[in-house]
Design a protein around this motif. Structure first.
Motif, PDB file in Angstrom:
ATOM      1  N   SER A   1      -1.627   2.160 -10.434  1.00 51.68           N
ATOM      2  CA  SER A   1      -2.557   3.184  -9.944  1.00 51.68           C
ATOM      3  C   SER A   1      -3.787   3.288 -10.828  1.00 51.68           C
ATOM      4  O   SER A   1      -4.888   3.534 -10.333  1.00 51.68           O
ATOM      5  CB  SER A   1      -1.870   4.550  -9.864  1.00 51.68           C
ATOM      6  OG  SER A   1      -0.933   4.562  -8.822  1.00 51.68           O
TER       7      SER A   1
ATOM      8  N   GLN B   1      -8.829   0.970  -2.551  1.00 48.99           N
ATOM      9  CA  GLN B   1      -7.545   1.358  -1.967  1.00 48.99           C
ATOM     10  C   GLN B   1      -7.487   0.998  -0.481  1.00 48.99           C
ATOM     11  O   GLN B   1      -6.464   0.513   0.002  1.00 48.99           O
ATOM     12  CB  GLN B   1      -7.300   2.856  -2.177  1.00 48.99           C
ATOM     13  CG  GLN B   1      -7.050   3.205  -3.628  1.00 48.99           C
ATOM     14  CD  GLN B   1      -6.788   4.679  -3.839  1.00 48.99           C
ATOM     15  OE1 GLN B   1      -6.436   5.403  -2.919  1.00 48.99           O
ATOM     16  NE2 GLN B   1      -6.956   5.135  -5.067  1.00 48.99           N
TER      17      GLN B   1
ATOM     18  N   TRP C   1       3.594  -0.097  -4.300  1.00 49.96           N
ATOM     19  CA  TRP C   1       2.585   0.949  -4.468  1.00 49.96           C
ATOM     20  C   TRP C   1       2.170   1.496  -3.100  1.00 49.96           C
ATOM     21  O   TRP C   1       2.077   2.709  -2.913  1.00 49.96           O
ATOM     22  CB  TRP C   1       1.406   0.370  -5.234  1.00 49.96           C
ATOM     23  CG  TRP C   1       0.299   1.304  -5.557  1.00 49.96           C
ATOM     24  CD1 TRP C   1       0.313   2.317  -6.480  1.00 49.96           C
ATOM     25  CD2 TRP C   1      -1.017   1.286  -5.003  1.00 49.96           C
ATOM     26  NE1 TRP C   1      -0.912   2.933  -6.519  1.00 49.96           N
ATOM     27  CE2 TRP C   1      -1.747   2.311  -5.621  1.00 49.96           C
ATOM     28  CE3 TRP C   1      -1.639   0.495  -4.048  1.00 49.96           C
ATOM     29  CZ2 TRP C   1      -3.071   2.572  -5.317  1.00 49.96           C
ATOM     30  CZ3 TRP C   1      -2.968   0.754  -3.745  1.00 49.96           C
ATOM     31  CH2 TRP C   1      -3.669   1.784  -4.378  1.00 49.96           C
TER      32      TRP C   1
END
Length: 156
Positions: A12, A21, A141
């Motif tokens: 992150s 993202q 993730w």
């Protein structure tokens, strides 16, 4: 052994930019599919094995890696692997090994270009350039983010 939360927190940190993202949401799943498809297209040497055996073997090993670190994420990723495997099997039946391989190569190249564009916005190099294990963290993730969007509080 490093915890999944530790991996996710580190990943992150390299993925703060919202544009990067978005690129990951659109590029990581196709990269995972293209790897599965390329492995699916590799001929198996024994007649007792079916096409896709190499891909299934790699998915099992990846699942095991995830399972040792987070059973919840592993369960979600197992479902994703199953869906991608079924899709690949259908495409293999329609395109054959050669056609599937060419599609996979094209998707792989385009998706990685997208990843590097996203990291240009981020201003940081991709995490896997520091540790190849991060290639396994990208899908986890995204799965963790999906879980949070679905309201799951405890992910790992």
């Amino acid at each position: 052994m490093r915890t999944m939360q530790s991996w996710l927190d580190s990943y992150s940190g390299d993925h703060q930019n919202p544009t990067n993202q978005v690129f990951h949401w659109f590029c990581v799943p196709p990269i995972v599919w293209s790897v599965i498809a390329l492995l699916w297209a590799i001929p198996v040497p024994f007649t007792a094995l079916r096409p896709g055996s190499w891909a299934v073997l790699v998915m099992v090993v990846a699942f095991y890696w995830y399972w040792k670190r987070s059973r919840r994420l592993a369960a979600g990723l197992l479902i994703a692997f199953a869906v991608l495997g079924l899709l690949t099997n259908v495409l293999y039946g329609r395109l054959g090994a050669g056609g599937l391989a060419w599609w996979a190569i094209g998707v792989f190249v385009v998706a990685w270009i997208g990843q590097f564009i996203g990291h240009k916005y981020e201003g940081r190099k991709p995490s896997f350039l520091t540790d190849v294990s991060y290639l396994l963290i990208g899908p986890a993730w995204l799965m963790a983010k999906l879980y949070r969007k679905l309201g799951f509080k405890q992910i790992t």
